[in-house]
Design a protein around this motif. Sequence first.
Motif, mmCIF file in Angstrom:
data_model
loop_
_atom_site.group_PDB
_atom_site.id
_atom_site.type_symbol
_atom_site.label_atom_id
_atom_site.label_comp_id
_atom_site.label_asym_id
_atom_site.label_seq_id
_atom_site.Cartn_x
_atom_site.Cartn_y
_atom_site.Cartn_z
ATOM 1 N N PHE A 1 0.826 -1.208 0.000
ATOM 2 C CA PHE A 1 0.000 0.000 0.000
ATOM 3 C C PHE A 1 0.864 1.264 0.000
ATOM 4 C CE2 PHE A 1 -2.644 3.293 2.070
ATOM 5 C CZ PHE A 1 -3.714 3.280 1.185
ATOM 6 N N LEU A 2 1.993 1.187 0.703
ATOM 7 C CA LEU A 2 2.868 2.359 0.799
ATOM 8 C C LEU A 2 3.961 2.360 -0.264
ATOM 9 C CD1 LEU A 2 3.212 2.677 4.665
ATOM 10 C CD2 LEU A 2 2.001 4.219 3.112
ATOM 11 N N HIS A 3 4.006 1.313 -1.066
ATOM 12 C CA HIS A 3 5.059 1.203 -2.075
ATOM 13 C C HIS A 3 4.941 2.348 -3.090
ATOM 14 C CE1 HIS A 3 7.694 -0.620 -5.090
ATOM 15 N NE2 HIS A 3 8.156 -1.348 -4.084
ATOM 16 N N GLN A 4 6.076 2.875 -3.440
ATOM 17 C CA GLN A 4 6.113 4.070 -4.285
ATOM 18 C C GLN A 4 5.376 3.913 -5.608
ATOM 19 O OE1 GLN A 4 9.978 5.325 -5.521
ATOM 20 N NE2 GLN A 4 9.156 7.332 -6.109
ATOM 21 N N THR A 5 5.445 2.706 -6.170
ATOM 22 C CA THR A 5 4.913 2.533 -7.524
ATOM 23 C C THR A 5 3.419 2.200 -7.566
ATOM 24 O OG1 THR A 5 5.535 0.204 -7.456
ATOM 25 C CG2 THR A 5 7.134 1.722 -8.415
ATOM 26 N N LEU A 6 2.779 2.010 -6.406
ATOM 27 C CA LEU A 6 1.383 1.555 -6.406
ATOM 28 C C LEU A 6 0.423 2.449 -7.215
ATOM 29 C CD1 LEU A 6 -0.842 -0.465 -5.402
ATOM 30 C CD2 LEU A 6 -1.167 1.107 -3.479
ATOM 31 N N PRO A 7 0.412 3.778 -6.984
ATOM 32 C CA PRO A 7 -0.555 4.606 -7.718
ATOM 33 C C PRO A 7 -0.403 4.498 -9.240
ATOM 34 C CG PRO A 7 0.378 5.837 -5.892
ATOM 35 C CD PRO A 7 1.176 4.568 -6.005
ATOM 36 N N LEU A 8 0.832 4.545 -9.704
ATOM 37 C CA LEU A 8 1.081 4.455 -11.139
ATOM 38 C C LEU A 8 0.683 3.076 -11.672
ATOM 39 C CD1 LEU A 8 2.217 5.916 -13.605
ATOM 40 C CD2 LEU A 8 4.458 4.919 -13.072
ATOM 41 N N TYR A 9 1.012 2.049 -10.903
ATOM 42 C CA TYR A 9 0.657 0.702 -11.334
ATOM 43 C C TYR A 9 -0.854 0.546 -11.490
ATOM 44 C CZ TYR A 9 0.675 -4.284 -11.995
ATOM 45 O OH TYR A 9 0.490 -5.529 -12.541
ATOM 46 N N LEU A 10 -1.592 1.062 -10.499
ATOM 47 C CA LEU A 10 -3.056 1.010 -10.572
ATOM 48 C C LEU A 10 -3.561 1.722 -11.832
ATOM 49 C CD1 LEU A 10 -3.973 1.708 -6.836
ATOM 50 C CD2 LEU A 10 -4.795 -0.261 -8.161
ATOM 51 N N GLY A 35 -9.672 8.578 -7.448
ATOM 52 C CA GLY A 35 -10.989 7.993 -7.696
ATOM 53 C C GLY A 35 -11.229 6.605 -7.119
ATOM 54 N N TYR A 36 -10.257 6.084 -6.377
ATOM 55 C CA TYR A 36 -10.422 4.759 -5.766
ATOM 56 C C TYR A 36 -11.123 4.887 -4.420
ATOM 57 C CZ TYR A 36 -6.943 3.623 -9.271
ATOM 58 O OH TYR A 36 -6.277 3.491 -10.450
ATOM 59 N N SER A 37 -11.773 3.783 -4.002
ATOM 60 C CA SER A 37 -12.357 3.741 -2.668
ATOM 61 C C SER A 37 -11.413 2.998 -1.731
ATOM 62 C CB SER A 37 -13.706 3.017 -2.693
ATOM 63 O OG SER A 37 -14.621 3.764 -3.455
ATOM 64 N N ILE A 38 -11.348 3.478 -0.514
ATOM 65 C CA ILE A 38 -10.479 2.841 0.473
ATOM 66 C C ILE A 38 -11.341 2.237 1.580
ATOM 67 C CG2 ILE A 38 -8.518 3.137 2.028
ATOM 68 C CD1 ILE A 38 -7.801 3.925 -0.819
ATOM 69 N N SER A 39 -11.034 0.978 1.875
ATOM 70 C CA SER A 39 -11.816 0.237 2.860
ATOM 71 C C SER A 39 -10.911 -0.255 3.986
ATOM 72 C CB SER A 39 -12.462 -0.961 2.152
ATOM 73 O OG SER A 39 -13.060 -1.821 3.087
ATOM 74 N N ILE A 40 -11.415 -0.178 5.214
ATOM 75 C CA ILE A 40 -10.664 -0.745 6.333
ATOM 76 C C ILE A 40 -11.216 -2.127 6.645
ATOM 77 C CG2 ILE A 40 -9.952 -0.483 8.728
ATOM 78 C CD1 ILE A 40 -8.818 1.641 6.849
ATOM 79 N N ASP A 41 -10.349 -3.119 6.429
ATOM 80 C CA ASP A 41 -10.703 -4.521 6.617
ATOM 81 C C ASP A 41 -10.610 -4.884 8.104
ATOM 82 O OD1 ASP A 41 -11.309 -7.079 5.877
ATOM 83 O OD2 ASP A 41 -9.531 -7.404 4.654
ATOM 84 N N PRO A 80 -11.737 3.992 -12.049
ATOM 85 C CA PRO A 80 -11.231 3.718 -10.697
ATOM 86 C C PRO A 80 -12.365 3.492 -9.695
ATOM 87 C CG PRO A 80 -10.994 6.048 -11.233
ATOM 88 C CD PRO A 80 -11.435 5.359 -12.487
ATOM 89 N N ASP A 81 -13.566 3.949 -10.062
ATOM 90 C CA ASP A 81 -14.721 3.770 -9.161
ATOM 91 C C ASP A 81 -15.123 2.309 -9.023
ATOM 92 O OD1 ASP A 81 -15.359 4.112 -11.934
ATOM 93 O OD2 ASP A 81 -17.477 4.032 -11.380
ATOM 94 N N LYS A 82 -14.561 1.450 -9.880
ATOM 95 C CA LYS A 82 -14.883 0.025 -9.798
ATOM 96 C C LYS A 82 -13.924 -0.723 -8.879
ATOM 97 C CE LYS A 82 -18.255 -0.023 -12.837
ATOM 98 N NZ LYS A 82 -18.535 1.425 -12.642
#
Length: 292
Positions: A124-133, A174-180, A144-146
Motif C-alpha cells: 500500500f505504501l510502495h512508491q509505484t502503487l498509484p502508477l501501477y493502478l 478515484g479509488y475507494s479505500i476500505s478498512i478490513d 477507478p470507481d470500480k
Amino acid sequence: GRKISNRKATSVYKDDMHTFLKESMLSEMNLRKGLDLDEFELHFQPQVNCRTGEVVGFEALLRWRHPERGLIFPAEFIELAESTGLITPIGEWVIKEATQQIRKWQETGIDNISISINLSPRHFLHQTLPLYLEQCIAEARIGPDKVVLEITENVALEDQTAVISRIKLLKEMGYSISIDDFGKGYSAFIYLQHFPIHEIKIDREFISELGNDIKSTGIVQTIIHLAEMLGLRTIGEGVETKEQWDILKQLGCSDLQGYYFSRPLEVDVINGLFEEYGVAGKLLLPYTKDLT
Ligand code: C2E
Ligand code: MG
Ligand code: MG
Ligand code: MG
C-alpha cells in the motif's frame, strides 16, 4: 546412555522431514516460482446489498494452486510474502488480474460491479502503487470507481503521515479505500478520526456473536451509527446465518459478505450464476432470490 528406541528415532526423523518439506515448499524461491509459473488464482466472494440481497461487488481472494499440494490458502503464504517483499509483485499480479476480470464482466453486460482488492501495508505504501493502478485500469479500460482497496488496521503501525497522504492521493484518483477487519486491532478510531476512508468492514468476530452476546450487538450497532454519521459504507464480514442478516438489516448495515450468501467462488462458477440468476446485469444469488 544415549540409546533411543528405533521407533522414536523414526518419528523424530519423520517430524524433521515433515518440517523440512513444509518449509522448503513455502520458501521464498517456491513462492517466486509459483508466481512465475502463473500458479496463483483469484477466487471471488460476493458482497450483497443488505436490504435486497442483490450482489453489488466481489472481494478478490488469492489462492495458490500448487501442482503437488493442491489449493493453498493465503494464511499459509501471505506472511512469508510480506517478510520477503514478494508481496509487492504478488499484489501487482492480483491488481492486474482483478482489473482484467472487471473488464471481462463488463463485456458480458455485467455493470455496476466493484471488486475489492486486499493490499498489504507494505504494498500500500510502495512508491509505484498509484502508477501501477493507473496502468492497470487504463489497460482494462475501466474506471477507478470500480476498484476498492482494502487495508487492515496494521497499516496504522506504519508512518501515519505517509499512510494519510497515500489514502488522500488514491482517493483523489478515484479509488475507494476500505478498512478490513475493523475493530479487531487497537487503532480503529484513529482511522475514523484521521484517515479519509470510504468504508469499513466490521470484523467477523463481532458478527459471529450477533444474537448470542448483547455486548457484540451493541458494539456493531455503535460502529454502524458512527459510520453512518461519518458517511461511510459498512460491510458486515463473515455472515453465516439468517439471524445475523436480520439483525444487521435492522441495524442498518449497508452490505454483507459471508458463507450464508456464498463462499469465495471460481470465475467459471460466477459466470454460471450470472447466466442463471442474472437480470439486466444484476445478480441475485439463488439462496436470497426468493427472499426479496
Ligand atoms: P480478509 O480480507 O478479511 O478476507 C475474508 C476471509 O474470510 C477470506 O478468507 C474468506 O474466505 C473468509 N470468509 C468469508 N466469509 C466467511 C464466513 O462467513 N465465515 C468464515 N469463517 N470465513 C469467511 P481467505 O480467502 O482465506 O483469506 C484470508 C486473508 O488473507 C484475507 O482476510 C486477507 O487478509 C488475506 N488475503 C487474501 N487475499 C489476499 C491478497 O490478494 N493480498 C493480500 N495482501 N492479502 C490477501
Ligand atoms: Mg479483505
Ligand atoms: Mg484481512
Ligand atoms: Mg476481513
